[in-house]
Design a protein around this motif. Structure first.
Motif, PDB file in Angstrom:
ATOM      1  N   MET A   1      26.372   4.395   0.731  1.00 55.35           N
ATOM      2  CA  MET A   1      25.661   3.194   0.290  1.00 55.35           C
ATOM      3  C   MET A   1      24.216   3.527  -0.088  1.00 55.35           C
ATOM      4  O   MET A   1      23.671   2.983  -1.043  1.00 55.35           O
ATOM      5  N   LYS A   2      23.630   4.440   0.653  1.00 58.39           N
ATOM      6  CA  LYS A   2      22.263   4.838   0.363  1.00 58.39           C
ATOM      7  C   LYS A   2      22.175   5.512  -1.001  1.00 58.39           C
ATOM      8  O   LYS A   2      21.228   5.280  -1.752  1.00 58.39           O
ATOM      9  N   ARG A   3      23.185   6.327  -1.332  1.00 62.99           N
ATOM     10  CA  ARG A   3      23.193   6.997  -2.635  1.00 62.99           C
ATOM     11  C   ARG A   3      23.320   5.977  -3.763  1.00 62.99           C
ATOM     12  O   ARG A   3      22.644   6.089  -4.796  1.00 62.99           O
TER      13      ARG A   3
ATOM     14  N   PHE B   1      22.309   2.895  -3.642  1.00 67.13           N
ATOM     15  CA  PHE B   1      21.015   2.218  -3.699  1.00 67.13           C
ATOM     16  C   PHE B   1      19.986   3.093  -4.400  1.00 67.13           C
ATOM     17  O   PHE B   1      19.178   2.600  -5.195  1.00 67.13           O
ATOM     18  N   ASP B   2      20.004   4.398  -4.110  1.00 70.25           N
ATOM     19  CA  ASP B   2      19.070   5.330  -4.758  1.00 70.25           C
ATOM     20  C   ASP B   2      19.238   5.300  -6.276  1.00 70.25           C
ATOM     21  O   ASP B   2      18.255   5.280  -7.028  1.00 70.25           O
ATOM     22  N   ILE B   3      20.493   5.321  -6.725  1.00 72.93           N
ATOM     23  CA  ILE B   3      20.764   5.309  -8.163  1.00 72.93           C
ATOM     24  C   ILE B   3      20.268   4.009  -8.794  1.00 72.93           C
ATOM     25  O   ILE B   3      19.580   4.019  -9.818  1.00 72.93           O
ATOM     26  N   LEU B   4      20.623   2.889  -8.169  1.00 70.75           N
ATOM     27  CA  LEU B   4      20.226   1.578  -8.697  1.00 70.75           C
ATOM     28  C   LEU B   4      18.715   1.435  -8.724  1.00 70.75           C
ATOM     29  O   LEU B   4      18.128   1.037  -9.740  1.00 70.75           O
ATOM     30  N   PHE B   5      18.061   1.770  -7.614  1.00 70.37           N
ATOM     31  CA  PHE B   5      16.610   1.615  -7.513  1.00 70.37           C
ATOM     32  C   PHE B   5      15.888   2.541  -8.475  1.00 70.37           C
ATOM     33  O   PHE B   5      14.909   2.134  -9.108  1.00 70.37           O
TER      34      PHE B   5
ATOM     35  N   VAL C   1      15.240  11.416  -7.760  1.00 65.94           N
ATOM     36  CA  VAL C   1      16.121  10.555  -6.967  1.00 65.94           C
ATOM     37  C   VAL C   1      17.393  10.244  -7.752  1.00 65.94           C
ATOM     38  O   VAL C   1      18.506  10.312  -7.214  1.00 65.94           O
ATOM     39  N   LEU C   2      17.245   9.938  -9.031  1.00 61.66           N
ATOM     40  CA  LEU C   2      18.382   9.574  -9.862  1.00 61.66           C
ATOM     41  C   LEU C   2      19.400  10.703  -9.971  1.00 61.66           C
ATOM     42  O   LEU C   2      20.614  10.471  -9.874  1.00 61.66           O
TER      43      LEU C   2
END
Length: 220
Positions: free
Chosen positions: A34-36, A38-42, A131-132
């Motif tokens: 889930m964190k990954r 979120f990282d992509i989206l953010f 991050v992306l």
């Protein structure tokens, strides 16, 4: 001093019971997946929103000094993997003509534009790309350069335990001590995060980071 060969020494070091990380990362599969996401989206949204800011300050950097606006530097990431971190350049291009140096408070190598973007953390915005593509996460221990990671691990055995999670754009050590804390204190704070990873803690760090960006607290 020779840099650590992290791909070999890192794995061997973590088998040493004296530096075991007291956490159950293996049980956090859902959290990390889930964190990954979120990282992509953010990072996608963040890059779209901050692109004008990055472009404006890249122009200002070019107007103030000669040399590239962006700065690429090798750092150590998850499980000792090397990657190139991307930043807006805040120092003179000859900042390390005498070798690698640890940034200091009121560092004379920092330019006028550089002083502002470091204080507001604008220089870190290009790392949303890191991050992306998965080099970094939004939240985690800040990545160090190989030479400093090797040095600190010799002085503070177990320093490489920070490599058991992805490095972050911001982290628990940054919001609680900023840039002025010692490597030993940084390790203590980062291990607290590693041993207590959860969405609430990540959200707390993100919100505190936003406040830090506005106030400039902890910059150097």
């Amino acid at each position: 001093m020779e840099e650590l060969d992290f791909f070999n020494e890192y794995a061997a070091a973590l088998t040493d019971s004296s530096i075991q990380v007291n956490r159950n990362i293996s049980t956090h599969n859902i959290y990390f997946k889930m964190k990954r996401l979120f990282d992509i989206l953010f990072s996608v949204i963040g890059l779209i929103i901050t692109l004008p800011v990055i472009l404006i300050f890249s122009i200002l950097i070019k107007l103030e000094t000669t040399g590239p606006a962006f700065f690429f530097q090798e750092r150590v990431g998850l499980n000792g993997r090397y990657f190139k971190v991307i930043k807006l350049r805040s120092m003179r291009i000859d900042a390390e003509k005498n070798g690698a140096q640890w940034a200091a408070k009121n560092d004379p190598r920092v330019t006028k534009v550089g002083s502002f973007i470091r204080k507001t953390r604008i220089d870190e915005l290009p790392q949303l790309w890191n991050v992306l593509i998965g080099d970094m996460s939004l939240v985690g221990p800040r990545p160090e350069r190989p030479m400093f990671t090797a040095k600190f691990n010799e002085e503070i055995p177990g320093f490489i335990k920070r490599l058991t999670v992805k490095p972050g754009l911001t982290g628990w050590a940054q919001i609680n001590g900023g840039y002025e804390i010692t490597p030993k204190k940084k390790l203590e704070l980062d291990l607290y995060y590693i041993n207590n990873v959860n969405f609430y803690l990540d959200l707390k760090i993100i919100l505190k980071t936003i406040i830090t960006c506005i106030t400039g607290e902890g910059a150097r």
